[in-house]
Design a protein around this motif. Sequence first.
Motif, PDB file in Angstrom:
ATOM      1  N   ALA A  52      36.096  36.948  36.220  1.00 48.37           N
ATOM      2  CA  ALA A  52      36.650  38.151  36.838  1.00 48.37           C
ATOM      3  C   ALA A  52      38.080  38.325  36.351  1.00 48.37           C
ATOM      4  CB  ALA A  52      36.621  38.019  38.352  1.00 48.37           C
ATOM      5  N   ALA A  53      38.460  39.545  36.179  1.00 48.72           N
ATOM      6  CA  ALA A  53      39.842  39.877  35.854  1.00 48.72           C
ATOM      7  C   ALA A  53      40.384  40.722  36.985  1.00 48.72           C
ATOM      8  CB  ALA A  53      39.903  40.642  34.531  1.00 48.72           C
ATOM      9  N   SER A  94      40.758  47.533  43.225  1.00 46.46           N
ATOM     10  CA  SER A  94      40.222  48.879  43.484  1.00 46.46           C
ATOM     11  C   SER A  94      41.299  49.939  43.688  1.00 46.46           C
ATOM     12  CB  SER A  94      39.279  48.850  44.691  1.00 46.46           C
ATOM     13  OG  SER A  94      39.965  48.446  45.860  1.00 46.46           O
ATOM     14  N   ASP A  95      42.508  49.545  44.058  1.00 47.19           N
ATOM     15  CA  ASP A  95      43.555  50.555  44.259  1.00 47.19           C
ATOM     16  C   ASP A  95      44.501  50.696  43.072  1.00 47.19           C
ATOM     17  OD1 ASP A  95      45.216  48.338  44.472  1.00 47.19           O
ATOM     18  OD2 ASP A  95      45.716  48.677  46.577  1.00 47.19           O
ATOM     19  N   GLU A  99      46.838  38.078  37.972  1.00 43.94           N
ATOM     20  CA  GLU A  99      45.940  37.636  36.901  1.00 43.94           C
ATOM     21  C   GLU A  99      46.008  36.132  36.690  1.00 43.94           C
ATOM     22  OE1 GLU A  99      42.859  38.372  34.660  1.00 43.94           O
ATOM     23  OE2 GLU A  99      44.028  40.159  35.158  1.00 43.94           O
ATOM     24  N   GLU A 100      47.205  35.567  36.702  1.00 43.04           N
ATOM     25  CA  GLU A 100      47.369  34.132  36.478  1.00 43.04           C
ATOM     26  C   GLU A 100      46.692  33.315  37.584  1.00 43.04           C
ATOM     27  OE1 GLU A 100      51.073  31.068  36.574  1.00 43.04           O
ATOM     28  OE2 GLU A 100      51.349  32.850  35.319  1.00 43.04           O
ATOM     29  N   GLU A 101      46.891  33.726  38.828  1.00 42.08           N
ATOM     30  CA  GLU A 101      46.275  33.009  39.952  1.00 42.08           C
ATOM     31  C   GLU A 101      44.759  33.131  39.919  1.00 42.08           C
ATOM     32  OE1 GLU A 101      49.629  33.414  43.443  1.00 42.08           O
ATOM     33  OE2 GLU A 101      48.520  35.214  42.858  1.00 42.08           O
ATOM     34  N   LEU A 102      44.254  34.321  39.593  1.00 42.60           N
ATOM     35  CA  LEU A 102      42.805  34.535  39.534  1.00 42.60           C
ATOM     36  C   LEU A 102      42.179  33.699  38.424  1.00 42.60           C
ATOM     37  CD1 LEU A 102      40.385  36.048  40.719  1.00 42.60           C
ATOM     38  CD2 LEU A 102      40.853  37.877  39.082  1.00 42.60           C
ATOM     39  N   ILE A 106      36.822  29.650  42.789  1.00 46.19           N
ATOM     40  CA  ILE A 106      35.994  30.825  43.048  1.00 46.19           C
ATOM     41  C   ILE A 106      34.998  30.962  41.905  1.00 46.19           C
ATOM     42  CG2 ILE A 106      37.663  32.069  44.462  1.00 46.19           C
ATOM     43  CD1 ILE A 106      38.360  33.756  42.012  1.00 46.19           C
ATOM     44  N   PRO A 107      33.848  31.555  42.180  1.00 48.60           N
ATOM     45  CA  PRO A 107      32.850  31.711  41.128  1.00 48.60           C
ATOM     46  C   PRO A 107      33.233  32.816  40.162  1.00 48.60           C
ATOM     47  CG  PRO A 107      32.085  32.747  43.126  1.00 48.60           C
ATOM     48  CD  PRO A 107      33.390  32.051  43.462  1.00 48.60           C
ATOM     49  N   GLU A 108      32.614  32.806  39.012  1.00 44.11           N
ATOM     50  CA  GLU A 108      32.777  33.901  38.077  1.00 44.11           C
ATOM     51  C   GLU A 108      32.207  35.153  38.721  1.00 44.11           C
ATOM     52  OE1 GLU A 108      30.901  32.718  34.452  1.00 44.11           O
ATOM     53  OE2 GLU A 108      32.067  30.882  34.338  1.00 44.11           O
ATOM     54  N   ALA A 109      32.828  36.279  38.452  1.00 40.85           N
ATOM     55  CA  ALA A 109      32.325  37.542  39.037  1.00 40.85           C
ATOM     56  C   ALA A 109      32.049  38.540  37.956  1.00 40.85           C
ATOM     57  CB  ALA A 109      33.351  38.104  40.001  1.00 40.85           C
TER      58      ALA A 109
END
Length: 78
Positions: free
Chosen positions: A20-21, A27-28, A63-66, A75-78
Amino acid sequence: MKTALIALTTATVMGTSAFAAVADLDSDGDGVVSFTEMLAVYPTLTEEGFSAVDTNGDGVVDEEELTAATEGGLIPEA
């Protein structure tokens, strides 16, 4: 804390292949991901789990934390 995240990994989006990015979850369009935005993709995410991903404690995930959370298996890949 890690137990909650492992449960999240097991209980959510399965069978996906790309990391995930922020752009995928934001969304906002403000460039970061809020707890509410993460819930849309990871509905079992707890506030405790979100806090573990939000390592700088600013209330949003960048982005870095994600990337770190995904690559680290929090967290899983999204």
